[in-house]
Write a protein that holds these residues in place. Structure first.
Motif, PDB file in Angstrom:
ATOM      1  N   ALA A 112       0.829  -1.209   0.000  1.00 35.77           N
ATOM      2  CA  ALA A 112       0.000   0.000   0.000  1.00 35.77           C
ATOM      3  C   ALA A 112       0.860   1.255   0.000  1.00 35.77           C
ATOM      4  O   ALA A 112       0.590   2.207  -0.751  1.00 35.77           O
ATOM      5  N   ILE A 113       1.900   1.292   0.823  1.00 40.53           N
ATOM      6  CA  ILE A 113       2.741   2.492   0.886  1.00 40.53           C
ATOM      7  C   ILE A 113       3.544   2.646  -0.392  1.00 40.53           C
ATOM      8  O   ILE A 113       3.835   3.767  -0.828  1.00 40.53           O
ATOM      9  N   LEU A 114       3.898   1.537  -1.038  1.00 44.22           N
ATOM     10  CA  LEU A 114       4.620   1.621  -2.307  1.00 44.22           C
ATOM     11  C   LEU A 114       3.706   2.168  -3.410  1.00 44.22           C
ATOM     12  O   LEU A 114       4.130   3.000  -4.226  1.00 44.22           O
ATOM     13  N   ILE A 115       2.464   1.737  -3.429  1.00 47.87           N
ATOM     14  CA  ILE A 115       1.508   2.262  -4.405  1.00 47.87           C
ATOM     15  C   ILE A 115       1.265   3.748  -4.162  1.00 47.87           C
ATOM     16  O   ILE A 115       1.170   4.543  -5.116  1.00 47.87           O
ATOM     17  N   TYR A 116       1.170   4.136  -2.901  1.00 49.32           N
ATOM     18  CA  TYR A 116       0.977   5.555  -2.588  1.00 49.32           C
ATOM     19  C   TYR A 116       2.166   6.379  -3.054  1.00 49.32           C
ATOM     20  O   TYR A 116       1.996   7.481  -3.581  1.00 49.32           O
ATOM     21  N   ARG A 117       3.374   5.876  -2.857  1.00 47.05           N
ATOM     22  CA  ARG A 117       4.567   6.590  -3.314  1.00 47.05           C
ATOM     23  C   ARG A 117       4.546   6.737  -4.839  1.00 47.05           C
ATOM     24  O   ARG A 117       4.883   7.787  -5.381  1.00 47.05           O
ATOM     25  N   CYS A 118       4.134   5.681  -5.523  1.00 48.14           N
ATOM     26  CA  CYS A 118       4.012   5.748  -6.988  1.00 48.14           C
ATOM     27  C   CYS A 118       2.957   6.764  -7.399  1.00 48.14           C
ATOM     28  O   CYS A 118       3.148   7.527  -8.350  1.00 48.14           O
ATOM     29  N   PHE A 119       1.862   6.807  -6.661  1.00 45.84           N
ATOM     30  CA  PHE A 119       0.778   7.754  -6.940  1.00 45.84           C
ATOM     31  C   PHE A 119       1.248   9.193  -6.789  1.00 45.84           C
ATOM     32  O   PHE A 119       0.932  10.062  -7.620  1.00 45.84           O
ATOM     33  N   VAL A 120       2.041   9.465  -5.765  1.00 47.99           N
ATOM     34  CA  VAL A 120       2.536  10.820  -5.536  1.00 47.99           C
ATOM     35  C   VAL A 120       3.555  11.217  -6.596  1.00 47.99           C
ATOM     36  O   VAL A 120       3.534  12.339  -7.118  1.00 47.99           O
ATOM     37  N   ILE A 121       4.466  10.314  -6.916  1.00 48.00           N
ATOM     38  CA  ILE A 121       5.500  10.629  -7.898  1.00 48.00           C
ATOM     39  C   ILE A 121       4.898  10.899  -9.272  1.00 48.00           C
ATOM     40  O   ILE A 121       5.382  11.760 -10.015  1.00 48.00           O
ATOM     41  N   TRP A 122       3.847  10.214  -9.599  1.00 51.29           N
ATOM     42  CA  TRP A 122       3.175  10.438 -10.884  1.00 51.29           C
ATOM     43  C   TRP A 122       2.139  11.563 -10.805  1.00 51.29           C
ATOM     44  O   TRP A 122       1.161  11.561 -11.562  1.00 51.29           O
ATOM     45  N   SER A 123       2.338  12.501  -9.916  1.00 53.21           N
ATOM     46  CA  SER A 123       1.479  13.686  -9.794  1.00 53.21           C
ATOM     47  C   SER A 123       0.025  13.319  -9.534  1.00 53.21           C
ATOM     48  O   SER A 123      -0.893  13.927 -10.072  1.00 53.21           O
ATOM     49  N   ARG A 124      -0.169  12.273  -8.723  1.00 51.11           N
ATOM     50  CA  ARG A 124      -1.501  11.850  -8.280  1.00 51.11           C
ATOM     51  C   ARG A 124      -2.422  11.530  -9.460  1.00 51.11           C
ATOM     52  O   ARG A 124      -3.590  11.923  -9.482  1.00 51.11           O
ATOM     53  N   ARG A 125      -1.899  10.782 -10.401  1.00 46.17           N
ATOM     54  CA  ARG A 125      -2.700  10.297 -11.527  1.00 46.17           C
ATOM     55  C   ARG A 125      -3.250   8.918 -11.188  1.00 46.17           C
ATOM     56  O   ARG A 125      -2.524   7.946 -11.083  1.00 46.17           O
ATOM     57  N   TRP A 126      -4.562   8.843 -11.049  1.00 46.80           N
ATOM     58  CA  TRP A 126      -5.196   7.599 -10.643  1.00 46.80           C
ATOM     59  C   TRP A 126      -5.055   6.512 -11.704  1.00 46.80           C
ATOM     60  O   TRP A 126      -4.966   5.324 -11.365  1.00 46.80           O
ATOM     61  N   LEU A 127      -5.037   6.903 -12.960  1.00 46.02           N
ATOM     62  CA  LEU A 127      -4.978   5.912 -14.019  1.00 46.02           C
ATOM     63  C   LEU A 127      -3.678   5.098 -13.969  1.00 46.02           C
ATOM     64  O   LEU A 127      -3.655   3.923 -14.346  1.00 46.02           O
ATOM     65  N   VAL A 128      -2.612   5.705 -13.478  1.00 48.75           N
ATOM     66  CA  VAL A 128      -1.315   5.023 -13.450  1.00 48.75           C
ATOM     67  C   VAL A 128      -1.321   3.854 -12.470  1.00 48.75           C
ATOM     68  O   VAL A 128      -0.686   2.820 -12.712  1.00 48.75           O
ATOM     69  N   ILE A 129      -2.020   3.990 -11.358  1.00 51.69           N
ATOM     70  CA  ILE A 129      -1.957   2.974 -10.309  1.00 51.69           C
ATOM     71  C   ILE A 129      -3.151   2.022 -10.334  1.00 51.69           C
ATOM     72  O   ILE A 129      -3.360   1.275  -9.365  1.00 51.69           O
ATOM     73  N   VAL A 130      -3.919   2.014 -11.404  1.00 50.25           N
ATOM     74  CA  VAL A 130      -5.091   1.137 -11.463  1.00 50.25           C
ATOM     75  C   VAL A 130      -4.677  -0.335 -11.360  1.00 50.25           C
ATOM     76  O   VAL A 130      -5.212  -1.104 -10.553  1.00 50.25           O
ATOM     77  N   PHE A 131      -3.708  -0.733 -12.173  1.00 51.00           N
ATOM     78  CA  PHE A 131      -3.284  -2.143 -12.165  1.00 51.00           C
ATOM     79  C   PHE A 131      -2.646  -2.539 -10.832  1.00 51.00           C
ATOM     80  O   PHE A 131      -2.999  -3.598 -10.275  1.00 51.00           O
ATOM     81  N   PRO A 132      -1.715  -1.744 -10.264  1.00 56.61           N
ATOM     82  CA  PRO A 132      -1.181  -2.129  -8.947  1.00 56.61           C
ATOM     83  C   PRO A 132      -2.245  -2.219  -7.860  1.00 56.61           C
ATOM     84  O   PRO A 132      -2.163  -3.090  -6.991  1.00 56.61           O
ATOM     85  N   VAL A 133      -3.239  -1.332  -7.909  1.00 55.91           N
ATOM     86  CA  VAL A 133      -4.301  -1.386  -6.905  1.00 55.91           C
ATOM     87  C   VAL A 133      -5.116  -2.668  -7.048  1.00 55.91           C
ATOM     88  O   VAL A 133      -5.489  -3.310  -6.048  1.00 55.91           O
ATOM     89  N   ILE A 134      -5.382  -3.072  -8.288  1.00 61.00           N
ATOM     90  CA  ILE A 134      -6.152  -4.307  -8.519  1.00 61.00           C
ATOM     91  C   ILE A 134      -5.390  -5.516  -7.973  1.00 61.00           C
ATOM     92  O   ILE A 134      -5.959  -6.371  -7.268  1.00 61.00           O
ATOM     93  N   THR A 135      -4.113  -5.628  -8.309  1.00 67.69           N
ATOM     94  CA  THR A 135      -3.328  -6.762  -7.806  1.00 67.69           C
ATOM     95  C   THR A 135      -3.165  -6.708  -6.290  1.00 67.69           C
ATOM     96  O   THR A 135      -3.134  -7.750  -5.625  1.00 67.69           O
ATOM     97  N   TRP A 136      -3.063  -5.490  -5.743  1.00 62.61           N
ATOM     98  CA  TRP A 136      -2.949  -5.335  -4.287  1.00 62.61           C
ATOM     99  C   TRP A 136      -4.215  -5.827  -3.586  1.00 62.61           C
ATOM    100  O   TRP A 136      -4.146  -6.591  -2.609  1.00 62.61           O
ATOM    101  N   LEU A 137      -5.380  -5.410  -4.062  1.00 61.86           N
ATOM    102  CA  LEU A 137      -6.643  -5.844  -3.456  1.00 61.86           C
ATOM    103  C   LEU A 137      -6.882  -7.334  -3.662  1.00 61.86           C
ATOM    104  O   LEU A 137      -7.371  -8.024  -2.749  1.00 61.86           O
ATOM    105  N   ALA A 138      -6.529  -7.848  -4.841  1.00 60.00           N
ATOM    106  CA  ALA A 138      -6.695  -9.281  -5.094  1.00 60.00           C
ATOM    107  C   ALA A 138      -5.799 -10.101  -4.170  1.00 60.00           C
ATOM    108  O   ALA A 138      -6.212 -11.144  -3.636  1.00 60.00           O
ATOM    109  N   GLY A 139      -4.570  -9.634  -3.961  1.00 60.51           N
ATOM    110  CA  GLY A 139      -3.675 -10.334  -3.043  1.00 60.51           C
ATOM    111  C   GLY A 139      -4.193 -10.320  -1.614  1.00 60.51           C
ATOM    112  O   GLY A 139      -4.100 -11.326  -0.899  1.00 60.51           O
ATOM    113  N   ALA A 140      -4.722  -9.181  -1.191  1.00 61.94           N
ATOM    114  CA  ALA A 140      -5.288  -9.100   0.158  1.00 61.94           C
ATOM    115  C   ALA A 140      -6.470 -10.054   0.312  1.00 61.94           C
ATOM    116  O   ALA A 140      -6.620 -10.726   1.350  1.00 61.94           O
TER     117      ALA A 140
END
Length: 323
Positions: A112-140
């Motif tokens: 979660a913190i790694l995805i958040y760091r990626c989200f911030v670095i990419w200027s808070r673009r939600w589209l960039v982290i869609v795939f990591p969020v999906i795999t993160w939730l599926a893993g959980a």
């Protein structure tokens, strides 16, 4: 398989103790970075509370995990009243449930913190982290499902209906980490490539962007390789999976702490005393600009002697002088 589970349990205590010691040192470095500035506490509005809470949670989970391992070893090898030996242990035992819970919680927070760091670095673009969020939730979801099955039935960790869920958790966590780290590295590399021609490094060989890329690759690579080793040992049923799984719980916290600590130390050491003095003395001063504007509705009359025209120009210039 491979070597007795009793031996794996003893080695696990040693390996995790060493990793916890490293985690402890890196945790204090991280806390100093997050809470202190020039030896004094930072003002509350300037504290990064997301990183602070994440560091506290991950260190608490890591400390609880090693406490569970110590308690398990005491019950197995010291307590004479304990009838259950390591070879007959299953997931329904309290220590197995606690260890799996710690592993799931640690990977969940770390990803979660790694995805958040990626989200911030990419200027808070939600589209960039869609795939990591999906795999993160599926893993959980896979981890929680496996935990529920393991806590209600008696199965060995690498057998029974819970194996597909835990295998999916390991794979999805590795994919999440690799994807997020790759996106971070790509973004920093793109900025570095476009900005390299416009800035001049005062200290040769010390490029903060290049160092950020290297730190991200090192931390992401360590986590991903550890997950792949766990996947192989868990899929084959090798007893070394116990050692690797417990080490990963500590490694996740270590990598997070070192990223914060190394980046902060780099900010302090990047500017040498001479460069600091140069920065202070090269502060741009105030600039004074004087402008003379000539405004005239009618063209000045020209005379053969030039006296009338000269007096007209001088009077107009005096009236419109902005300096």
């Amino acid at each position: 398989m491979g070597f007795p589970v009793e031996l794996a349990t003893i080695v696990t205590l040693f390996v995790e103790s060493v990793c916890w010691g490293i985690n402890l040192v890196s945790f204090f470095i991280c806390m100093g970075t997050l809470l202190l500035s020039d030896g004094h506490l930072k003002p509350l509005p300037t504290v990064n509370y997301i990183s602070l809470v994440a560091a506290l949670l991950m260190f608490s989970i890591a400390t609880f995990d090693i406490a569970v391992v110590v308690s398990r070893n005491i019950e197995w090898f010291v307590d004479a009243n304990t009838k259950t030996m390591p070879s007959g242990s299953g997931v329904s035992n309290w220590w197995s449930v606690a260890e799996i819970s710690n592993f799931i919680a640690q990977t969940f927070i770390g990803d979660a913190i790694l995805i958040y760091r990626c989200f911030v670095i990419w200027s808070r673009r939600w589209l960039v982290i869609v795939f990591p969020v999906i795999t993160w939730l599926a893993g959980a979801a896979c981890g929680i499902s496996g935990l529920i099955i393991g806590s209600t039935t008696f199965y060995a960790m690498n057998r029974g209906p819970m194996k597909p869920f835990l295998t999916s958790l390991i794979v999805l966590s590795a994919v999440t980490n690799f994807t997020s780290s790759s996106l971070i590295v790509f973004c920093i590399w793109s900025v570095h490539r476009h900005s390299a021609r416009y800035y001049h490094r005062s200290v040769p060989g010390r490029d903060p962007l290049a160092r950020a890329i290297r730190i991200t690759i090192e931390s992401g690579g360590l986590y991903t390789i550890s997950m792949l080793i766990l996947l192989v040992t868990y899929s084959t049923g090798h007893n070394s999976q116990i050692i690797v799984a417990r080490a990963i719980v500590q490694i996740i916290g270590i990598t997070f702490n070192l990223i914060i600590g190394r980046n902060a130390r780099r900010k302090d050491t990047f500017m040498t005393p001479s460069s600091r003095r140069g920065t202070l003395t090269s502060t741009p001063g105030q600039m004074s600009i004087k402008t003379h504007v000539l405004v005239s509705r009618d063209e000045p009359k020209r005379s053969s002697g030039g006296g009338s025209g000269s007096s007209t120009l001088s009077e107009a210039e005096k009236r419109t002088n902005c300096g």
